[in-house]
Design a protein around this motif. Structure first.
Motif, mmCIF file in Angstrom:
data_model
loop_
_atom_site.group_PDB
_atom_site.id
_atom_site.type_symbol
_atom_site.label_atom_id
_atom_site.label_comp_id
_atom_site.label_asym_id
_atom_site.label_seq_id
_atom_site.Cartn_x
_atom_site.Cartn_y
_atom_site.Cartn_z
ATOM 1 N N UNK A 63 -26.128 -80.565 -43.577
ATOM 2 C CA UNK A 63 -25.454 -81.835 -43.313
ATOM 3 C C UNK A 63 -26.212 -82.645 -42.263
ATOM 4 N N UNK A 64 -26.464 -83.925 -42.546
ATOM 5 C CA UNK A 64 -26.999 -84.857 -41.549
ATOM 6 C C UNK A 64 -25.986 -85.986 -41.344
ATOM 7 N N UNK A 141 -21.720 -84.747 -34.860
ATOM 8 C CA UNK A 141 -21.645 -84.007 -36.122
ATOM 9 C C UNK A 141 -20.869 -82.702 -35.952
ATOM 10 N N UNK A 142 -20.998 -82.076 -34.797
ATOM 11 C CA UNK A 142 -20.275 -80.828 -34.543
ATOM 12 C C UNK A 142 -18.757 -81.025 -34.589
ATOM 13 N N UNK A 153 -26.200 -77.760 -39.713
ATOM 14 C CA UNK A 153 -26.456 -79.177 -39.439
ATOM 15 C C UNK A 153 -27.953 -79.394 -39.278
ATOM 16 N N UNK A 154 -28.450 -80.424 -39.963
ATOM 17 C CA UNK A 154 -29.888 -80.723 -39.876
ATOM 18 C C UNK A 154 -30.094 -82.019 -39.099
ATOM 19 N N UNK A 155 -30.946 -81.945 -38.091
ATOM 20 C CA UNK A 155 -31.293 -83.119 -37.305
ATOM 21 C C UNK A 155 -32.735 -83.496 -37.619
ATOM 22 N N UNK A 205 -29.937 -75.398 -34.829
ATOM 23 C CA UNK A 205 -30.757 -74.343 -35.405
ATOM 24 C C UNK A 205 -31.511 -74.814 -36.651
ATOM 25 N N UNK A 206 -31.444 -76.112 -36.950
ATOM 26 C CA UNK A 206 -32.064 -76.617 -38.181
ATOM 27 C C UNK A 206 -32.638 -77.998 -37.910
#
Length: 404
Positions: A63-64, A141-142, A153-155, A205-206
């Protein structure tokens, strides 16, 4: 060592997603000072909630925030560093001769008789302030997904060379700030390390570095321009080597921090691209020398070449195949896309001496780039985008049944 998995997931997307018109208009109004800044946040937060819901409905697990909190894909990392200045904001502007005229994005801007905005260079020693411009994106996002999914979650992160490649030799910094690239790279790397630590400590972590610049080394036109530039003090290949060494300094991280890099040839207003060229020129060094776990690669048109360079992929790394275009609304054939994934797997298998089934374990599928690298987005509708994301999920379900 095996390649990491989950993330990347079998069905991925590159980060940016079409913004609602209300958000785009409000951000421009704030920039023009015709609307107070506090009016932007509630519109932005609602847009992010909606785009997270869309991803979940389409079966996307990385998810972004759709980059809805940014105007352009690279964010404001460099602009917030001590020592970096947007010299386009100075009275009198700047000298356009600082640009590499043959850099693909610069060349396109100049052809349109415009110049890149955010003309940011080092006017002093670069240092991280301790405050992250990316962290608020992650923290919000969290609040939108269960804690068990925070690791997914992807940043998307700024390319380390974003404000270096577009400028001519030793023009990414003013005289007196740095004597050479090595000094400049060392300080940028230290700032990048600080940024990654802040994000990691917050639970990220992503990560995905968005990097058009390395793909430009695939362009014969760019390489010819580089060769003919008498100001260059090193060859294009030497510069590529220097960038890989520099990136590796920037991207040092704990083993449980999944980090990938996205390479494409430009994604601009009205679905324009900036460059062409197959990965052959850079594949060996890209896959073997760059310290990332996953490569998100553009593969939707012939301008990116064939899958042959995937033979160079090491067994401990992944490739996300960007076979579905994000530039135009026409929906690809699922059957043809599945066939392309299998074809790519055959090249990976050939290079590693393994079976197609083994090779497929290191592959995923995605659109070739984001849907809205810049505020206005590409030439397709929100419904078209939804259909593309659903197609990605369907391709993944056919190739890797039962896998996220």
């Amino acid at each position: 060592m095996s390649a990491p998995r989950n993330p990347p997931f079998r069905a991925e997307h590159i980060g940016s997603l079409l913004r609602p018109d209300e958000l785009v208009k409000k951000r421009y109004a704030v920039a023009e000072k015709s609307t107070p800044p506090e009016e932007l946040k509630p519109i932005e937060e609602k847009a992010i909630k909606d785009i997270v819901k869309l991803q979940e409905e389409c079966g996307i697990h990385s998810i972004t925030n759709g980059e809805h909190s940014r105007h352009q894909f690279w964010g404001t990392f460099f602009e917030t560093l001590q020592g970096m200045e947007e010299i386009n904001l100075r009275e009198g502007g700047y000298d356009q001769s600082i640009f590499r005229a043959y850099a693909p994005d610069v060349k396109s801007f100049m052809h349109a008789k415009t110049v890149p905005n955010q003309v940011t260079i080092a006017t002093g020693k670069i240092k991280h302030t301790g405050t992250s411009s990316f962290l608020p994106e992650f923290e919000y996002l969290k609040t939108l997904v269960p804690e068990s999914e925070w690791k997914n979650i992807k940043l998307t992160l700024t390319s380390p060379s974003w404000y270096h490649f577009r400028y001519g030799p030793k023009k990414a910094y003013v005289d007196g700030a740095y004597q050479n690239d090595d000094e400049y790279f060392a300080d940028v790397a230290e700032a990048y390390q600080t940024e990654l630590k802040i994000l990691y400590d917050a639970g990220l972590r992503n990560g995905q570095v968005d990097d058009p610049n390395l793909a430009y080394f695939c362009s014969e036109a760019m390489l010819e321009g580089w060769k003919n530039d008498k100001e260059n003090f090193q060859t294009a290949e030497e510069q590529l080597d220097a960038y890989i060494k520099f990136y590796n300094q920037c991207l040092e991280r704990p083993s449980d921090f999944h980090l990938g890099i996205h390479l494409c040839r430009g994604n601009y207003i009205n679905s324009a691209h900036f460059a062409e060229g197959a990965y052959d020129n850079i594949a060996t060094k890209l896959f073997n020398n760059l310290n990332v776990s996953t490569y998100y690669l553009e593969y939707d048109t012939p301008r990116a070449g064939g899958f042959e360079p995937l033979k160079q992929l090491p067994k401990n790394k992944n490739v996300v195949l960007g076979v579905v275009t994000s530039k135009f609304p026409e929906l690809e054939s699922q059957k043809e896309m599945v066939e392309r994934v299998h074809k790519a797997a055959d090249y990976v298998a050939e290079g590693s001496g393994s079976s197609r089934e083994e090779a497929l374990k290191r592959l995923s599928v995605s659109p070739q780039c984001g849907f809205a690298s810049h505020a206005e987005g590409n030439s397709l509708s929100h419904e078209d985008m939804r259909n593309k994301l659903k197609l990605i999920r369907s391709i993944a379900d056919e190739v890797w049944p039962g896998q996220a």
